[in-house]
Design an enzyme around this catalytic site. Structure first.
Site, mmCIF file in Angstrom:
data_model
loop_
_atom_site.group_PDB
_atom_site.id
_atom_site.type_symbol
_atom_site.label_atom_id
_atom_site.label_comp_id
_atom_site.label_asym_id
_atom_site.label_seq_id
_atom_site.Cartn_x
_atom_site.Cartn_y
_atom_site.Cartn_z
ATOM 1 N N CYS A 74 0.846 -1.180 0.000
ATOM 2 C CA CYS A 74 0.000 0.000 0.000
ATOM 3 C C CYS A 74 0.884 1.233 0.000
ATOM 4 O O CYS A 74 2.043 1.182 0.403
ATOM 5 C CB CYS A 74 -0.868 0.014 1.247
ATOM 6 S SG CYS A 74 -1.825 -1.488 1.444
ATOM 7 N N ARG B 233 2.066 1.054 -5.978
ATOM 8 C CA ARG B 233 2.188 0.187 -4.802
ATOM 9 C C ARG B 233 0.912 -0.589 -4.521
ATOM 10 O O ARG B 233 0.913 -1.517 -3.697
ATOM 11 C CB ARG B 233 2.541 1.022 -3.577
ATOM 12 C CG ARG B 233 3.861 1.732 -3.695
ATOM 13 C CD ARG B 233 4.126 2.536 -2.451
ATOM 14 N NE ARG B 233 4.559 1.698 -1.355
ATOM 15 C CZ ARG B 233 5.810 1.494 -1.004
ATOM 16 N NH1 ARG B 233 6.773 2.082 -1.664
ATOM 17 N NH2 ARG B 233 6.121 0.709 0.005
ATOM 18 N N TRP C 161 -3.507 -2.155 -1.460
ATOM 19 C CA TRP C 161 -3.397 -3.512 -2.013
ATOM 20 C C TRP C 161 -3.930 -4.427 -0.909
ATOM 21 O O TRP C 161 -3.321 -4.559 0.148
ATOM 22 C CB TRP C 161 -1.944 -3.839 -2.328
ATOM 23 C CG TRP C 161 -1.755 -5.165 -2.990
ATOM 24 C CD1 TRP C 161 -1.852 -5.440 -4.313
ATOM 25 C CD2 TRP C 161 -1.415 -6.401 -2.355
ATOM 26 N NE1 TRP C 161 -1.602 -6.773 -4.541
ATOM 27 C CE2 TRP C 161 -1.336 -7.383 -3.350
ATOM 28 C CE3 TRP C 161 -1.180 -6.781 -1.029
ATOM 29 C CZ2 TRP C 161 -1.028 -8.718 -3.084
ATOM 30 C CZ3 TRP C 161 -0.876 -8.104 -0.752
ATOM 31 C CH2 TRP C 161 -0.801 -9.061 -1.782
ATOM 32 N N ASN D 75 0.179 0.450 6.035
ATOM 33 C CA ASN D 75 0.767 -0.462 5.052
ATOM 34 C C ASN D 75 1.339 -1.629 5.840
ATOM 35 O O ASN D 75 2.101 -1.414 6.784
ATOM 36 C CB ASN D 75 1.876 0.267 4.277
ATOM 37 C CG ASN D 75 2.667 -0.673 3.390
ATOM 38 O OD1 ASN D 75 2.181 -1.733 3.014
ATOM 39 N ND2 ASN D 75 3.886 -0.292 3.070
ATOM 40 N N GLY D 76 0.983 -2.854 5.492
ATOM 41 C CA GLY D 76 1.517 -4.023 6.203
ATOM 42 C C GLY D 76 0.393 -4.905 6.708
ATOM 43 O O GLY D 76 -0.743 -4.827 6.225
ATOM 44 N N GLU E 194 11.436 -16.486 -16.733
ATOM 45 C CA GLU E 194 11.021 -15.084 -16.721
ATOM 46 C C GLU E 194 9.948 -14.820 -17.793
ATOM 47 O O GLU E 194 8.987 -14.086 -17.550
ATOM 48 C CB GLU E 194 12.258 -14.195 -16.948
ATOM 49 C CG GLU E 194 11.997 -12.735 -17.243
ATOM 50 C CD GLU E 194 11.307 -11.964 -16.127
ATOM 51 O OE1 GLU E 194 11.052 -12.543 -15.052
ATOM 52 O OE2 GLU E 194 10.986 -10.783 -16.347
ATOM 53 N N LYS F 136 6.292 -13.352 -16.972
ATOM 54 C CA LYS F 136 5.805 -12.126 -17.620
ATOM 55 C C LYS F 136 4.441 -12.385 -18.251
ATOM 56 O O LYS F 136 3.526 -11.596 -18.100
ATOM 57 C CB LYS F 136 6.825 -11.738 -18.686
ATOM 58 C CG LYS F 136 7.220 -10.360 -18.886
ATOM 59 C CD LYS F 136 8.050 -9.623 -17.891
ATOM 60 C CE LYS F 136 7.735 -9.767 -16.442
ATOM 61 N NZ LYS F 136 8.788 -9.402 -15.552
ATOM 62 N N GLU G 26 1.645 -12.868 -15.550
ATOM 63 C CA GLU G 26 1.224 -11.741 -14.712
ATOM 64 C C GLU G 26 0.466 -10.662 -15.476
ATOM 65 O O GLU G 26 -0.383 -10.004 -14.891
ATOM 66 C CB GLU G 26 2.395 -11.149 -13.918
ATOM 67 C CG GLU G 26 3.402 -10.335 -14.672
ATOM 68 C CD GLU G 26 4.440 -9.701 -13.730
ATOM 69 O OE1 GLU G 26 5.567 -9.511 -14.195
ATOM 70 O OE2 GLU G 26 4.140 -9.377 -12.573
ATOM 71 N N HIS H 234 10.851 -35.579 -18.679
ATOM 72 C CA HIS H 234 10.538 -36.105 -17.347
ATOM 73 C C HIS H 234 9.127 -35.745 -16.898
ATOM 74 O O HIS H 234 8.821 -35.817 -15.713
ATOM 75 C CB HIS H 234 11.567 -35.606 -16.327
ATOM 76 C CG HIS H 234 12.960 -36.034 -16.658
ATOM 77 N ND1 HIS H 234 13.372 -37.344 -16.550
ATOM 78 C CD2 HIS H 234 14.017 -35.341 -17.142
ATOM 79 C CE1 HIS H 234 14.635 -37.439 -16.939
ATOM 80 N NE2 HIS H 234 15.048 -36.235 -17.304
ATOM 81 N N LYS I 78 3.360 -3.273 -7.322
ATOM 82 C CA LYS I 78 4.755 -3.171 -7.755
ATOM 83 C C LYS I 78 5.720 -3.517 -6.628
ATOM 84 O O LYS I 78 6.728 -4.177 -6.847
ATOM 85 C CB LYS I 78 4.995 -1.743 -8.245
ATOM 86 C CG LYS I 78 6.381 -1.489 -8.781
ATOM 87 C CD LYS I 78 6.545 -2.112 -10.139
ATOM 88 C CE LYS I 78 7.946 -1.951 -10.690
ATOM 89 N NZ LYS I 78 8.206 -2.934 -11.754
HETATM 90 O O1 M6R Z 1 11.265 -4.950 -6.117
HETATM 91 P P1 M6R Z 1 11.734 -6.382 -6.291
HETATM 92 O O2 M6R Z 1 12.666 -6.535 -7.439
HETATM 93 O O3 M6R Z 1 12.314 -6.939 -5.018
HETATM 94 O O4 M6R Z 1 10.429 -7.187 -6.616
HETATM 95 C C1 M6R Z 1 10.463 -8.582 -6.737
HETATM 96 C C2 M6R Z 1 9.210 -9.109 -7.391
HETATM 97 O O5 M6R Z 1 8.084 -8.750 -6.646
HETATM 98 C C3 M6R Z 1 9.047 -8.583 -8.821
HETATM 99 O O6 M6R Z 1 10.157 -8.882 -9.595
HETATM 100 C C4 M6R Z 1 7.797 -9.196 -9.483
HETATM 101 O O7 M6R Z 1 7.975 -10.567 -9.641
HETATM 102 C C5 M6R Z 1 7.519 -8.513 -10.809
HETATM 103 N N1 M6R Z 1 6.158 -8.046 -10.855
HETATM 104 C C6 M6R Z 1 7.717 -9.374 -11.987
HETATM 105 O O8 M6R Z 1 7.477 -8.709 -13.183
#
Ligand code: M6R
Length: 607
Positions: A2, A27, A74, A98-99, A479, A483, A486, A502, A602
């Protein structure tokens, strides 16, 4: 997760709060709200969804006041709706959080038994109720806050205002970041410097357990034991300029296109073109003597760390262990004396990564971090920071942060190899030259954007997608799958291509696109054989390779993207770009909210 902003100002604060919330929207974005104290009374507006809906409410029913708090949420406890949106208020206090308050149910039961009523399903409302309870029992305001904080378990950052107090705000930090902004006759609180940068450049960061009382003139910081403490005020490097899309349809696309520049900027910190060498900042320990490196990170940053494992082991001959930060922090891993912890994080605030860092420090490890936000908690708690110069990354899907992390990690691998005598100068110069070429090569890769958009039609129509790769191409496969998941919500999995037989090969049929990440490297023939196995079973292969690789496969793929032929050392950096573009275009075709995908935020500051 948040975002929090607080203003003790001289002019109506709501427009500034809303501006700050827009800068914090990355956030969390499921609801937002503001509260002020106006003529001694608490006023509040909240809305489910984006900040624009809150703005519309404020236009219809404005509120005034020069002191106020704002929040973008969030959801953790309670669905994302207006009732659960912050600020939470009573007739005495309004607060944003936040938390996670882990013992909220126990506190709630206690307060319910005492006759208090609750409107929301959140853990946060319990804090407002508990604080009010203390105040109603006659506790002075600061004592009531202190007594409330003492009862909370979990991680939090809080900003609180009080009815009848138009010049007083209290903030607290345990586990979640909170910054104090020092203005001229006005003061601020914020989740990060980015939110505060348009208001002031002078920022102080609260440390674990701190709480702060601010008025227009300044701040008094208390530590967990209740003693006053001084916290350094720094000039923030964060820009106060509005962050726009520069004509791109989405932040993600803009950030993908910024990669040649961001990689170049990152390299400038490390690359010496005259000597064809890579130089790290001075380390307070001897890299040659490190018995083992442990890498911890989350999400995309974890995949950057996984590439680094391959590089550090092969080139620098250092044993490397890697774990997801959320696992490492609890598995009580033994760590060797004199070992090094390498944490990778764009935000520098990811709760699990920060906890892993602290665990490693307690185990006596040297802590090196690769971070994009130089004033973040992870940067501040590291022995050495190796910066990425990606600039603000707004799209939730990480793109330029990933490739700049890889760039920095590649430089670390070269330096470590030199320090340990694992490579000679000729090899050092060759590796350094190959990394110096990446910005221009990345620009060449982006020229394939139109072709990748066409291929994305096939991906967007699929229910499941597989990504395959070997060696350093394996983390790129992972990755690519992350991507796609998400931002397009298509189910995708990344596999080491040798693992197919496997189990996952059972999934192959003509409805499953298989994206093969296959630079011409020492493992190419193996990857090519695995690709033939997929084709033989009717799989639709999208083959990412260079000219020799594509020729070797001989036209059997459904589609190909030809990438530049480069030293295999830097291939993972370049092969990240087409998987980003593929996910981006698939998401656009499916009409999802690319920059703010559902359920995500984020910066993940809860565990
Ligand atoms: O800020 P950070 O790099 O520590 O964040 C880690 C992950 O939360 C971040 O990479 C997340 O997986 C991304 N949304 C991926 O695109």
């Amino acid at each position: 997760m948040c975002g929090i902003i607080g203003i003790v100002g001289r002019e109506p604060c709501v427009p500034l709060l809303v501006d700050g919330l827009k800068r914090l929207e990355y956030r969390g974005y499921d609801s937002a709200g503001v509260a002020t104290v106006e003529n001694g009374l608490i006023r509040r507006r909240r809305a489910e969804g984006r900040i624009s809906r809150l703005e519309a409410k404020l236009r219809d029913r404005p509120i005034g006041g020069t002191i106020g708090i704002g929040h973008t949420r969030w959801a953790t406890h309670g669905i994302p709706n207006e009732i659960n949106a912050h600020p939470h208020i009573t007739d005495r206090v309004a607060l944003v959080h936040n938390g996670i308050i882990e013992n909220f149910q126990e506190l709630k039961d206690e307060l319910l038994a005492g006759g208090r009523r609750f409107d929301s399903d959140t853990d946060t409302e319990v804090v407002a109720a508990l604080l009010t309870d203390h105040m109603e029992r006659g506790m002075p305001l600061r004592d009531a806050v202190r007594a409330t904080l003492d009862r909370l378990h979990g991680a939090f950052a809080l900003a609180i205002v009080f009815a009848g107090e138009e010049e007083l705000m209290i903030g607290a930090r345990r586990g979640s970041p909170l910054a104090v902004g020092y203005g001229d006759g006005e003061m601020f609180l914020g989740s990060d410097a980015l939110a505060l940068a348009p208001l002031t450049r002078r920022i102080g960061y609260l440390e674990e357990g701190d709480w702060v009382v601010i008025d227009r003139k300044g701040a008094t910081v208390y530590d967990a034991a209740g003693g006053t403490v001084e916290r350094r005020i720094v000039e923030t490097a964060a820009s106060g300029a509005p962050i726009g899309k520069a004509g791109y349809r989405h932040f993600m696309l803009k950030e993908i296109y910024e990669q040649p520049t961001a990689i170049g900027d990152t390299l400038q910190s490390f690359f010496n073109p005259a000597g064809q060498t890579v130089n790290l900042p001075d380390l307070p320990f001897d890299l040659a003597a490190v018995p083992r490196i442990t890498v911890a990170a989350c999400g995309t940053a974890y995949y950057a760390g996984l590439v680094a494992k391959y590089w550090l082991e092969r080139i620098a001959r250092i044993p490397v262990e890697i774990d997801l930060a959320s696992e490492l922090r609890y598995r009580e891993a033994p760590m060797p004396e004199g070992g090094m912890m390498l944490v990778v994080s764009q935000s520098g605030e990811t709760a699990d990564t920060l906890a892993a860092l602290r665990y490693a420090r307690a185990q006596g490890q040297h802590v090196v971090s690769v971070v994009n936000v130089p004033e973040s908690s992870i940067a501040r708690e590291s022995d050495v920071v190796l910066p990425t110069k990606a600039g603000p990354e707004i799209g939730v899907a990480s793109t330029k942060a990933f490739t700049t992390q890889l760039t920095t990690l590649a430089c670390l691998a070269i330096s470590a190899a030199v320090a340990r005598g694992a490579i000679d100068h000729a090899r050092e110069a060759a590796l350094s030259r190959s990394i110096a070429e990446v910005p221009s090569r990345a620009a060449e890769v982006l020229a394939h954007d139109d072709a990748i958009r066409d291929i994305a039609e096939t991906v967007a129509a699929a229910r499941d997608v597989l990504y395959l790769g070997r060696g350093t191409a394996y983390p790129i496969a992972l990755e690519g799958a992350l991507k796609l998941k998400e931002i397009s919500y298509i189910h995708a999995e990344g596999y080491a291509s040798g693992e197919m037989k496997h189990g996952p090969i059972a999934l192959i049929d003509d409805s499953v696109p298989v994206i093969v990440v296959a630079p011409s490297d020492a493992l190419f023939d193996k990857t090519a054989s695995n690709t033939e196995e997929v084709i033989a079973r009717g799989g639709k292969v999208i083959f990412l390779s260079d000219r020799p690789g594509i020729e070797r496969l001989g036209g059997k793929a459904t589609a190909t993207v030809e990438l530049p032929l480069v030293d295999s050392f830097v291939a993972p950096i370049l092969y990240a770009l087409p998987v980003q573009l593929l996910a981006y275009h698939a998401a656009v075709i499916r009409g999802t909210d690319v920059d703010r995908p559902r359920n995500l935020a984020k910066s993940v500051t809860v565990e």
